[in-house]
Design a protein around this motif. Structure first.
Motif, PDB file in Angstrom:
ATOM      1  N   SER A   1       0.601  -1.320   0.156  1.00 60.35           N
ATOM      2  CA  SER A   1      -0.011  -0.073   0.077  1.00 60.35           C
ATOM      3  C   SER A   1       0.904   1.416   0.006  1.00 60.35           C
ATOM      4  CB  SER A   1      -0.798   0.225   1.168  1.00 60.35           C
ATOM      5  OG  SER A   1      -0.212  -0.015   2.426  1.00 60.35           O
ATOM      6  N   ASN A   2       2.321   1.088   0.022  1.00 61.68           N
ATOM      7  CA  ASN A   2       3.131   2.390   0.428  1.00 61.68           C
ATOM      8  C   ASN A   2       2.924   3.368   1.630  1.00 61.68           C
ATOM      9  OD1 ASN A   2       4.247   1.659  -2.177  1.00 61.68           O
ATOM     10  ND2 ASN A   2       2.698   2.347  -3.154  1.00 61.68           N
ATOM     11  N   ARG A   3       2.129   2.663   2.474  1.00 62.73           N
ATOM     12  CA  ARG A   3       1.819   3.222   4.011  1.00 62.73           C
ATOM     13  C   ARG A   3       1.281   2.272   4.514  1.00 62.73           C
ATOM     14  NH1 ARG A   3      -3.661   4.566   4.653  1.00 62.73           N
ATOM     15  NH2 ARG A   3      -5.134   4.378   2.683  1.00 62.73           N
ATOM     16  N   PRO A   4       1.867   2.432   6.016  1.00 60.66           N
ATOM     17  CA  PRO A   4       1.229   1.627   7.008  1.00 60.66           C
ATOM     18  C   PRO A   4      -0.127   1.768   7.350  1.00 60.66           C
ATOM     19  CG  PRO A   4       2.963   3.070   7.853  1.00 60.66           C
ATOM     20  CD  PRO A   4       2.785   3.392   6.710  1.00 60.66           C
ATOM     21  N   ILE A   5      -0.631   0.895   8.158  1.00 62.17           N
ATOM     22  CA  ILE A   5      -2.038   1.002   8.628  1.00 62.17           C
ATOM     23  C   ILE A   5      -1.800   1.911   9.977  1.00 62.17           C
ATOM     24  CG2 ILE A   5      -4.103  -0.132   9.736  1.00 62.17           C
ATOM     25  CD1 ILE A   5      -3.422  -2.664   8.257  1.00 62.17           C
ATOM     26  N   ALA A   6      -2.722   3.097  10.025  1.00 61.52           N
ATOM     27  CA  ALA A   6      -2.498   3.775  11.173  1.00 61.52           C
ATOM     28  C   ALA A   6      -2.543   3.078  12.435  1.00 61.52           C
ATOM     29  CB  ALA A   6      -3.562   5.040  11.244  1.00 61.52           C
ATOM     30  N   PRO A   7      -1.461   3.353  13.481  1.00 61.10           N
ATOM     31  CA  PRO A   7      -1.418   2.593  14.476  1.00 61.10           C
ATOM     32  C   PRO A   7      -2.814   2.833  15.477  1.00 61.10           C
ATOM     33  CG  PRO A   7       0.572   3.647  14.219  1.00 61.10           C
ATOM     34  CD  PRO A   7      -0.424   4.118  13.071  1.00 61.10           C
ATOM     35  N   GLU A   8      -3.176   4.108  15.327  1.00 61.40           N
ATOM     36  CA  GLU A   8      -4.395   4.440  16.144  1.00 61.40           C
ATOM     37  C   GLU A   8      -5.636   3.496  15.685  1.00 61.40           C
ATOM     38  OE1 GLU A   8      -3.998   7.965  13.212  1.00 61.40           O
ATOM     39  OE2 GLU A   8      -2.691   6.407  14.430  1.00 61.40           O
ATOM     40  N   LYS A   9      -5.746   3.258  14.415  1.00 64.10           N
ATOM     41  CA  LYS A   9      -6.813   2.374  14.179  1.00 64.10           C
ATOM     42  C   LYS A   9      -6.724   0.823  14.599  1.00 64.10           C
ATOM     43  CE  LYS A   9      -7.744   4.645   9.677  1.00 64.10           C
ATOM     44  NZ  LYS A   9      -8.066   4.269   8.248  1.00 64.10           N
ATOM     45  N   ILE A  10      -5.463   0.565  14.609  1.00 65.51           N
ATOM     46  CA  ILE A  10      -5.288  -0.879  15.171  1.00 65.51           C
ATOM     47  C   ILE A  10      -5.753  -0.884  16.814  1.00 65.51           C
ATOM     48  CG2 ILE A  10      -3.421  -2.707  15.713  1.00 65.51           C
ATOM     49  CD1 ILE A  10      -2.390  -1.860  12.880  1.00 65.51           C
ATOM     50  N   ALA A  11      -5.088   0.105  17.406  1.00 65.40           N
ATOM     51  CA  ALA A  11      -5.360   0.409  18.757  1.00 65.40           C
ATOM     52  C   ALA A  11      -6.738   0.391  19.100  1.00 65.40           C
ATOM     53  CB  ALA A  11      -4.598   1.618  19.387  1.00 65.40           C
ATOM     54  N   ALA A  12      -7.503   0.986  18.287  1.00 64.99           N
ATOM     55  CA  ALA A  12      -8.859   1.150  18.605  1.00 64.99           C
ATOM     56  C   ALA A  12      -9.604  -0.029  18.302  1.00 64.99           C
ATOM     57  CB  ALA A  12      -9.717   2.433  17.718  1.00 64.99           C
ATOM     58  N   LEU A  13      -9.332  -0.853  17.578  1.00 70.97           N
ATOM     59  CA  LEU A  13     -10.006  -2.000  17.126  1.00 70.97           C
ATOM     60  C   LEU A  13      -9.514  -2.941  18.329  1.00 70.97           C
ATOM     61  CD1 LEU A  13      -9.663  -2.179  13.434  1.00 70.97           C
ATOM     62  CD2 LEU A  13     -11.848  -2.022  14.665  1.00 70.97           C
ATOM     63  N   SER A  14      -8.347  -2.861  18.835  1.00 64.08           N
ATOM     64  CA  SER A  14      -7.815  -3.955  19.784  1.00 64.08           C
ATOM     65  C   SER A  14      -8.725  -3.606  21.156  1.00 64.08           C
ATOM     66  CB  SER A  14      -6.295  -3.589  19.787  1.00 64.08           C
ATOM     67  OG  SER A  14      -5.611  -3.947  18.969  1.00 64.08           O
ATOM     68  N   GLU A  15      -8.713  -2.435  21.250  1.00 66.20           N
ATOM     69  CA  GLU A  15      -9.835  -2.103  22.439  1.00 66.20           C
ATOM     70  C   GLU A  15     -10.982  -2.586  22.390  1.00 66.20           C
ATOM     71  OE1 GLU A  15      -9.908  -0.236  26.207  1.00 66.20           O
ATOM     72  OE2 GLU A  15      -8.216  -0.266  25.009  1.00 66.20           O
ATOM     73  N   LEU A  16     -11.425  -2.647  21.496  1.00 64.38           N
ATOM     74  CA  LEU A  16     -12.986  -3.322  21.027  1.00 64.38           C
ATOM     75  C   LEU A  16     -12.902  -4.940  21.236  1.00 64.38           C
ATOM     76  CD1 LEU A  16     -14.369  -0.890  18.554  1.00 64.38           C
ATOM     77  CD2 LEU A  16     -15.019  -1.113  20.888  1.00 64.38           C
ATOM     78  N   GLY A  17     -11.728  -5.217  21.207  1.00 71.36           N
ATOM     79  CA  GLY A  17     -11.442  -6.915  21.170  1.00 71.36           C
ATOM     80  C   GLY A  17     -11.765  -7.422  19.748  1.00 71.36           C
ATOM     81  N   LEU A  18     -11.421  -6.617  18.634  1.00 75.94           N
ATOM     82  CA  LEU A  18     -11.964  -7.126  17.365  1.00 75.94           C
ATOM     83  C   LEU A  18     -10.350  -7.515  16.637  1.00 75.94           C
ATOM     84  CD1 LEU A  18     -14.501  -4.341  16.051  1.00 75.94           C
ATOM     85  CD2 LEU A  18     -14.736  -6.971  17.161  1.00 75.94           C
ATOM     86  N   VAL A  19      -9.336  -7.190  16.978  1.00 79.92           N
ATOM     87  CA  VAL A  19      -8.263  -7.461  16.412  1.00 79.92           C
ATOM     88  C   VAL A  19      -6.827  -7.793  17.531  1.00 79.92           C
ATOM     89  CG1 VAL A  19      -8.642  -6.140  14.341  1.00 79.92           C
ATOM     90  CG2 VAL A  19      -7.037  -5.150  15.767  1.00 79.92           C
ATOM     91  N   THR A  20      -5.873  -8.333  17.187  1.00 79.08           N
ATOM     92  CA  THR A  20      -4.785  -8.472  17.994  1.00 79.08           C
ATOM     93  C   THR A  20      -3.622  -8.224  17.313  1.00 79.08           C
ATOM     94  OG1 THR A  20      -4.621 -10.853  17.912  1.00 79.08           O
ATOM     95  CG2 THR A  20      -5.993 -10.076  19.830  1.00 79.08           C
ATOM     96  N   GLN A  21      -2.598  -7.628  17.720  1.00 80.55           N
ATOM     97  CA  GLN A  21      -1.213  -7.450  17.170  1.00 80.55           C
ATOM     98  C   GLN A  21       0.119  -8.072  17.892  1.00 80.55           C
ATOM     99  OE1 GLN A  21      -0.250  -3.466  16.116  1.00 80.55           O
ATOM    100  NE2 GLN A  21       1.865  -4.235  15.258  1.00 80.55           N
ATOM    101  N   GLU A  22       0.678  -8.834  17.402  1.00 85.94           N
ATOM    102  CA  GLU A  22       1.821  -9.200  17.849  1.00 85.94           C
ATOM    103  C   GLU A  22       3.099  -9.011  17.164  1.00 85.94           C
ATOM    104  OE1 GLU A  22       3.770 -13.731  19.541  1.00 85.94           O
ATOM    105  OE2 GLU A  22       1.647 -13.469  18.831  1.00 85.94           O
ATOM    106  N   LYS A  23       3.928  -7.969  17.354  1.00 88.99           N
ATOM    107  CA  LYS A  23       4.881  -7.607  16.498  1.00 88.99           C
ATOM    108  C   LYS A  23       4.591  -7.075  15.255  1.00 88.99           C
ATOM    109  CE  LYS A  23       8.362 -10.514  18.735  1.00 88.99           C
ATOM    110  NZ  LYS A  23       9.573 -11.560  18.484  1.00 88.99           N
ATOM    111  N   THR A  24       4.699  -7.769  14.109  1.00 84.40           N
ATOM    112  CA  THR A  24       4.161  -7.212  12.840  1.00 84.40           C
ATOM    113  C   THR A  24       3.136  -8.132  12.409  1.00 84.40           C
ATOM    114  OG1 THR A  24       5.808  -8.407  11.534  1.00 84.40           O
ATOM    115  CG2 THR A  24       6.496  -6.457  12.066  1.00 84.40           C
ATOM    116  N   ARG A  25       2.570  -8.874  13.085  1.00 84.47           N
ATOM    117  CA  ARG A  25       1.394  -9.753  12.683  1.00 84.47           C
ATOM    118  C   ARG A  25       0.229  -9.162  13.311  1.00 84.47           C
ATOM    119  NH1 ARG A  25       2.566 -13.177   9.038  1.00 84.47           N
ATOM    120  NH2 ARG A  25       0.614 -14.009   8.218  1.00 84.47           N
TER     121      ARG A  25
END
Length: 379
Positions: free
Chosen positions: A335-359
């Motif tokens: 995509s030539n740009r990373p997914i915004a960390p705040e989006k991942i954080a918000a979805l993680s807070e809702l229990g919808l995604v998890t992140q482990e290192k780059t996965r």
């Protein structure tokens, strides 16, 4: 990806199932199977020219109804592939099969041709529901065909549809329990969806077909996850369950956003050419496709370079379906740009995604509403 797959589409069916939106066609006269097998071989030769240096890791015969192919036609296609590319010694070679007694008789011929995995479309163990789904077999015929396949092929998949009209939670519990006593390491369990331009879509729009409401559909999904996991077949993809090592390697290639060549009417391909990813689509109508292959060596009617943004979205769509998720670094390169960390954080807070290192992985809750999760990440 080092994995490279070949998809072979056989478009013919005995009857069109009312829920099916795949490129399938009914012919009331005898199909000239030899000419279609020859056209598949011709299109494979074109694909070989565009994919030098590849080793085939998986082959998948889909449809339509590939178990209507004569074993000699399957053998011709597989021999052609082996003559064009190196084929990995442990290549997975799958054929989708309908469990009618006539088609089951061909199983030994397919095994001799080189098929080592069969996906049996049982669909239901309820006779009334089988008729409503347009299937031409009984539960007993389906089980007999599956048991025969299990004796002949090293690997088999038991495939079913649930969340059917009028289906209750207790009924699915009993039906799935019975299926789990028959399975041999892999099950594909799909919720019925109403697809546009199908007979079911027309009936649904007219109020003559009702499928389970969202809450019941969610309960059916949860029950499916619980029962398969308890039986030692946890989900490795939203609708697919397997013992460790019995996962469908060809389908994992798709979900991992790998490279594959598709041949046959309506087949899709995703090829890597230099730094580009190329999307190819073949003509859908079988006889028109065959005429194109005769005239120009292939039936491709659409070819385009997939833009980086579209590639990144496709990776999300495919990769978050599987429990292993996606590599964020690989996604960022596309995509030539990373997914915004705040989006991942918000979805993680809702229990919808998890992140482990780059996965990045979708949780069980996230996979229940995956389209919404992907829309948020891709926005």
């Amino acid at each position: 990806m080092s994995a490279f797959g070949v998809y072979v589409h056989w478009p013919f069916c005995k009857a069109k199932c009312p829920y099916c939106d795949f490129n399938s066609h009914v012919r009331h006269e005898e199909v000239d199977t030899n000419s279609f097998a020859a056209a598949l071989a011709t299109e494979l030769r074109m694909m070989r020219q565009r994919t030098p240096g590849r080793t085939v890791s998986s082959i998948f015969f889909g449809g339509g109804t590939p178990s209507l192919m004569p074993p000699a036609a399957v053998a011709h296609v597989l021999d052609t592939i082996a003559a064009l590319w190196p084929v990995a010694p442990d290549a997975e070679i799958t054929l989708e099969a309908n469990p009618t007694s006539v088609e089951a008789e061909n199983f030994r011929g397919y095994r001799t041709a080189g098929v080592n995995r069969v996906s049996v479309g049982v669909q239901s163990l309820d006779e009334t529901d089988l008729k409503a789904l347009g299937r031409q077999h009984t539960p007993e015929e389906a089980l007999a065909a599956f048991r025969l396949a299990a004796k002949i092929f090293p690997r088999v998949s038991f495939d079913m549809i649930y969340a059917r009209p009028g289906q209750s939670l207790p009924a699915w519990r009993a039906e799935l329990a019975r299926a789990l006593t028959e399975q041999q390491g892999h099950m594909s369990l799909y919720q019925l969806t109403i697809e546009p331009e199908t007979r079911f879509a027309d009936l649904h729009a007219a109020g003559k077909l009702t499928i389970p409401e969202d809450d019941l559909a969610a309960d059916l999904y949860d029950l499916t996850q619980e029962m398969t996991a308890a039986a030692g077949l946890p989900s490795y993809e939203i609708s697919n369950h397997a013992k460790a090592g019995d996962e469908s390697r060809h389908n994992l290639l798709y979900w991992r956003y790998g490279e594959y060549a598709g041949v046959g009417p309506g087949a899709h391909s995703r090829l890597a050419e230099g730094s580009n990813r190329i999307a190819l689509i073949a003509e859908k109508h079988p006889e028109t496709w065959r005429a194109l292959v005769t005239a120009q060596g292939h039936g491709i009617v659409s070819e385009e370079i997939v833009a980086a943004e579209a590639q990144a979205r496709e990776m999300l769509l495919m990769g978050l379906r599987i429990t292993e998720g996606i590599d964020l670094a690989a996604h960022a390169r596309l995509s030539n740009r990373p997914i915004a960390p705040e989006k991942i954080a918000a979805l993680s807070e809702l229990g919808l995604v998890t992140q482990e290192k780059t996965r990045l992985r979708a949780t069980e809750a996230g996979r229940r509403i995956l389209n919404a999760v992907i829309a948020e990440l891709a926005d």
